[in-house]
Enzyme design. Structure first.
Site, short mmCIF file in Angstrom:
data_model
loop_
_atom_site.label_atom_id
_atom_site.label_comp_id
_atom_site.label_asym_id
_atom_site.label_seq_id
_atom_site.Cartn_x
_atom_site.Cartn_y
_atom_site.Cartn_z
CG PHE B 123 -3.36 -0.91 -6.86
CD1 PHE B 123 -2.57 0.05 -6.60
CD2 PHE B 123 -4.35 -1.04 -5.19
CE1 PHE B 123 -2.16 0.25 -5.87
CE2 PHE B 123 -3.50 -1.09 -4.66
CZ PHE B 123 -2.22 0.09 -4.26
CD GLN B 236 -7.09 -8.06 1.04
OE1 GLN B 236 -6.95 -7.03 0.83
NE2 GLN B 236 -7.22 -7.87 -0.26
CG HIS B 238 -1.72 -6.57 1.36
ND1 HIS B 238 -0.12 -6.83 0.11
CD2 HIS B 238 -2.06 -5.48 0.69
CE1 HIS B 238 0.13 -5.66 -0.66
NE2 HIS B 238 -1.63 -4.37 -0.35
CG LEU B 252 0.75 -2.37 3.21
CD1 LEU B 252 -0.47 -3.86 3.06
CD2 LEU B 252 -0.65 -1.70 2.99
CD GLU B 255 -2.87 -4.72 -5.27
OE1 GLU B 255 -3.22 -4.81 -4.44
OE2 GLU B 255 -3.87 -4.79 -6.57
NE ARG B 311 -4.72 -5.80 -2.18
CZ ARG B 311 -5.03 -4.29 -1.87
NH1 ARG B 311 -5.49 -3.94 -0.38
NH2 ARG B 311 -4.67 -3.26 -2.09
CG HIS B 377 -4.57 -5.46 3.99
ND1 HIS B 377 -3.14 -4.65 5.43
CD2 HIS B 377 -4.82 -4.38 2.90
CE1 HIS B 377 -3.58 -2.65 3.71
NE2 HIS B 377 -4.26 -2.96 2.99
NE ARG B 412 -9.95 -3.53 1.80
CZ ARG B 412 -8.25 -3.16 1.03
NH1 ARG B 412 -8.53 -2.16 -0.31
NH2 ARG B 412 -7.88 -2.92 1.64
#
Lengths: 248, 601
Positions: B123, B236, B238, B252, B255, B311, B377, B412
């Protein structure tokens, strides 16, 4: 490209109600839930609907669309022809609260009665070992988003209110199958399945499998294997004799 | 007595919110032997955690022996641009593996390695393959496991019960007041300790991956009883949300697509992320496509693909490509896994993405690229907590999960949220229970106060202002999307402040139709109060932080300011409905942890 629809939506509560027609435009790509939201925002701000994710992952927006149990968020408007009248009613098997929202506590009460997993001892090195081939079939059951459409469509309770206390329904069977087939589980749920959960009421018409938005093979992969386990335990003469002899 | 008027329940600990953090907190509190209630806005098992896809980050070392908590800690801090609370990041990295293994004990079935242990996937921002996962529906597995465990433990659950006010006895929080969605009737909870686990604020933006529940309730409730908020500007976006059709824009796209080999391309077919490697991550990022592709198999001799930069970096890059005219037909970029992995592999690893694109966009991701773009997100900022105990700055009030702040700093990393919920959910439950056990007597709310709250909540029925709550919500979403988005600038932020102020005036005139029973118009009118409060706090922080860092990018202050803003939290306190802002130094990291950042350079 917009198209026009008449949405015939159930409005009312336990004391009564009626279908009301709302004329709406749907833009390209819209789903039924979008159209319901449009009605809320422009014509009926107090129209009750239960929803969360709008992505087919939470299983909140179950309804009957032209009589078919479906998720509103995963039903595209392009399934219908422009000019169509589309009927949206609450799921029938559970008591109506208001408009499209029903009291689904039946399912939560049934869940409380399913005993937890009982895992066998860990490996000598302190780890848990399970292999993908063995978890694959249980992972299918874990895909369940608890939309309760299988419970809604199941005629054992849909058409026979009096069966509800004695029948746990397809969702519960999927859950019990996931526990029974967990590679490390040691609990025996056969008596529960036969007696309390009413597995025998199911006559495998596969209605539940047909409506599952996650494509879980509820009948073939969960219910039938559970039935086989119960049959083996209670009706197999060899097993019966062995149990008698061993005092089980 | 006003008390007799409303349904009242008494508990040692109440937990508000039943996502991963709330469930884990309730399980822990209940296990400590205190009387615990779990209260949630939706049905049990529907909270936003259910939508988490890619996995739970934990240095289990099942795939890479080289991994350990220190590497995870370092990745988390660097991903958060060092604004993180170091102690939270340390506890998180140290405890995440145990929390994941515990889920397995409770019935979770993660994907497996060939030798039968929990498989871990790559990730963004994580040096090693670290995310325990179940295909791309890890959140569902996690919430169902916790939910069933909580049910087996006999914890009292109050579903579709929407908390609107926290109650105080002197300086302590002593319960909560809200309404049942089903009946619209009010309900009071008296408690010795209260845990907020209410999630985030994404519904203030137009394009968001968040569900309807994400209206900033907990942040607002906590601020209203005097709790500190920090770093509310850190939002954030995304990088990969769906962009088409419009009606699903924002949903979404995990990732995990990139973690499993997918790559971002622009309209010219170029893998543009190679042009956006910042100096901060240059040393650890692949420079060529060959190296990037080889990294998936061999992490010792190759560096990570820039597709898996944190991100904030990827979201800004996509934004820039679209602005430069190299976007996809519907205003995103292409995310291609079809040309890079077999159809069988894609369907097995990413079943829910496969399903989602097929059903909602008529796209077969095993055959064609997806169109994706940034979507709101997650909020890194939120309620300030003590690292070890999850205690807020108000006695009796605890916070865990997205509503709490500190762990993630300015950005994050993917996978760190699910582990956050477990690690700090457990700690919040543990310390809330301990607080309740040590408290003498039962603090009691003020009946007059409760009566006043009841009248406030009924106001939308009595207003004759004629404002439609849905229109106010849409106006707020447009405002935040356009003016407080990925790229921010002073003039737009000031404009947003003016708009939010006028929306507050409109909120006072909102009128709802019908009765109290399951009335979404009324429910939204009440949620708007917290949406506007958090929007105001975010905008205020964004205006004050004159630098670019993580989830906060200022066009007029394009670089980080390590000497000033890199060293502070922006603290917001609310008194009589007005926020005031102050700067406070970040907690100082001890020397032995600082060394982790020196030696790796």
């Amino acid at each position: 490209m917009a198209s026009e629809f008449t949405m015939r939506v159930w409005r009312g509560d336990i004391s009564g109600g009626e279908f009301k027609d709302y004329r709406v435009e749907a833009q390209e790509g819209m789903v039924v839930l979008d159209v319901i939201h449009t009605i809320q925002a422009t014509q009926a701000p107090d129209l009750a609907v239960r929803w969360n994710c709008k992505a087919g992952k939470c299983g909140s927006c179950s309804a009957e669309i032209n009589g078919k149990p479906r998720l509103m968020c995963m039903t595209r408007m392009n399934l219908f022809e422009s000019g169509d009248t589309i009927t949206i009613s609450p799921i029938k098997t559970f008591p109506l609260l208001r408009d499209l929202v029903t009291d689904v506590s039946f399912n939560y009460e049934k869940a409380k009665k399913i005993p937890a997993l009982k895992l066998k001892a860990k490996e000598a090195d302190g780890t848990r070992r399970m292999y993908q081939d063995d978890v694959d079939r249980v992972q299918e059951f874990h895909k369940c988003i608890e939309c309760f459409l299988c419970q809604d469509v199941c005629h054992v309770i849909r058409d026979h209110e009096d069966n509800k206390p004695d029948f746990a329904g397809p969702r519960s069977f999927v859950r019990m199958a996931s526990l029974e087939m967990h590679p490390l589980d040691e609990e025996d749920r056969r008596e529960l399945l036969k007696v309390d959960a009413g597995l025998g009421y199911c006559n495998i018409t596969k209605c539940c499998t047909e409506v599952c938005p996650e494509g879980i093979h509820i009948t073939d992969n969960a219910i039938i294997p559970l039935k086989e386990r119960v049959v083996d335990a209670y009706y197999d003469p060899v097993v019966w004799l062995m149990n008698k002899l061993t005092g089980k | 007595m006003a008390n007799d008027k409303y349904e009242t329940h008494e508990y040692d600990v109440i937990v508000i919110g039943a996502g991963g953090a709330g469930l884990r907190a309730a399980i822990e509190a209940s296990a400590a032997g205190v009387k615990t209630a779990l209260i949630c806005k939706s049905l049990l098992g529907k909270a936003h955690t259910v939508m988490a896809e890619g996995g739970i980050a934990a240095a289990l070392r099942n795939v890479y022996q080289e991994d350990n908590w220190k590497v995870h800690f370092r990745d988390t801090m660097r991903g958060g641009k060092m604004l993180n609370n170091w102690r939270m990041a340390q506890l998180h990295a140290q405890e995440a593996p145990d929390r994941v293994l515990e889920l397995e004990e409770w019935g979770a079935l993660f994907d497996r390695t060939p030798d039968g242990r929990i498989l871990q996937r790559d990730f963004g921002g994580h040096r090693y393959a670290r995310l325990a996962h179940v295909g791309d529906r890890t959140g569902l597995e996690m919430i169902r496991t916790l939910q069933q465990h909580a049910v087996h433990k006999g914890i009292d659950v109050y579903m579709e019960c929407n908390i609107q006010r926290l109650l105080k006895d002197g300086d302590r929080v002593c319960g909560a007041f809200g309404y049942w969605r089903e009946s619209g009737k009010f309900v009071t909870f008296k408690s010795k300790a209260t845990v907020m686990a209410t999630g985030g604020v994404g519904k203030a933006w137009k394009f968001t991956s968040n569900s309807w529940e994400y209206t900033g309730d907990g942040t607002t409730l906590a601020a209203n009883v005097g709790a500190d908020l920090i770093d509310m500007e850190m939002i954030q976006f995304h990088p990969t949300g769906m962009v088409w059709p419009n009606s699903v824009r924002g949903i979404l796209v995990t990732e995990g697509v990139r973690g499993d080999g997918g790559t971002l391309r622009n309209s010219e077919g170029k893998r543009f992320m190679f042009n956006y490697i910042t100096d901060y991550f240059r040393a650890e990022t692949a420079e060529t496509e060959e190296e990037a592709d080889a990294w998936y198999e061999d992490k010792t001799n190759n560096r990570r693909t820039p597709d898996l930069l944190p991100r904030d970096e990827v979201a800004r890059a996509i934004n820039a490509e679209v602005k430069a005219g190299r976007g996809s037909p519907h205003g995103g970029v292409f995310l291609d896994i079809a040309s890079r992995r077999s159809a069988e592999y894609i369907a097995r690893r990413l079943p829910s993405m496969h399903h989602q694109f097929k059903e909602l966009a008529d796209v077969d991701i095993t055959k064609e690229p997806m169109e994706v773009g940034p979507t709101c997100h997650y909020i890194m900022g939120g309620v300030r907590v003590e690292a070890d105990t999850a205690a807020t700055t108000v006695p009796g009030l605890y916070a865990a999960g997205e509503v709490a702040a500190g762990l993630h700093g300015a950005n994050r990393l993917g996978g760190n949220s699910l582990s956050d919920l477990l690690v700090f959910g457990r700690r919040a439950g543990q310390y809330a229970a301990q607080y309740a056990q040590n408290l003498e007597g039962h603090p009691s709310p003020d009946d007059d106060q409760i009566e006043q709250y009841a009248q406030e909540l009924l106001a939308p029925f009595n207003n004759d202002g004629g404002e439609n709550p849905y229109s106010v919500h849409m106006a707020l979403q447009d405002c935040m999307q356009n003016l407080v988005g990925i790229i921010r600038t002073e003039s737009e932020l000031k404009k947003a402040q003016t708009e939010i102020a006028s929306l507050k005036e409109r909120l006072a005139k909102v009128t709802v139709e019908g009765h109290r029973q399951y009335n979404p118009g009324w429910n939204l009118a009440l949620d708007l109060e917290s949406l506007l409060t958090t929007a105001e706090a975010t905008t205020m922080g964004a205006l004050e932080r004159k630098e670019s860092r993580g989830g906060h990018t200022r066009e007029d202050h394009p670089g980080p300011d390590p000497d000033k803003y890199g060293k502070i939290n922006l603290v917001l306190r609310r008194t009589d409905g007005e926020f005031s802002l102050s700067e406070e130094p970040l907690p100082e990291m001890p020397e032995d942890l600082k060394e982790l950042f020196e030696e790796s350079k």
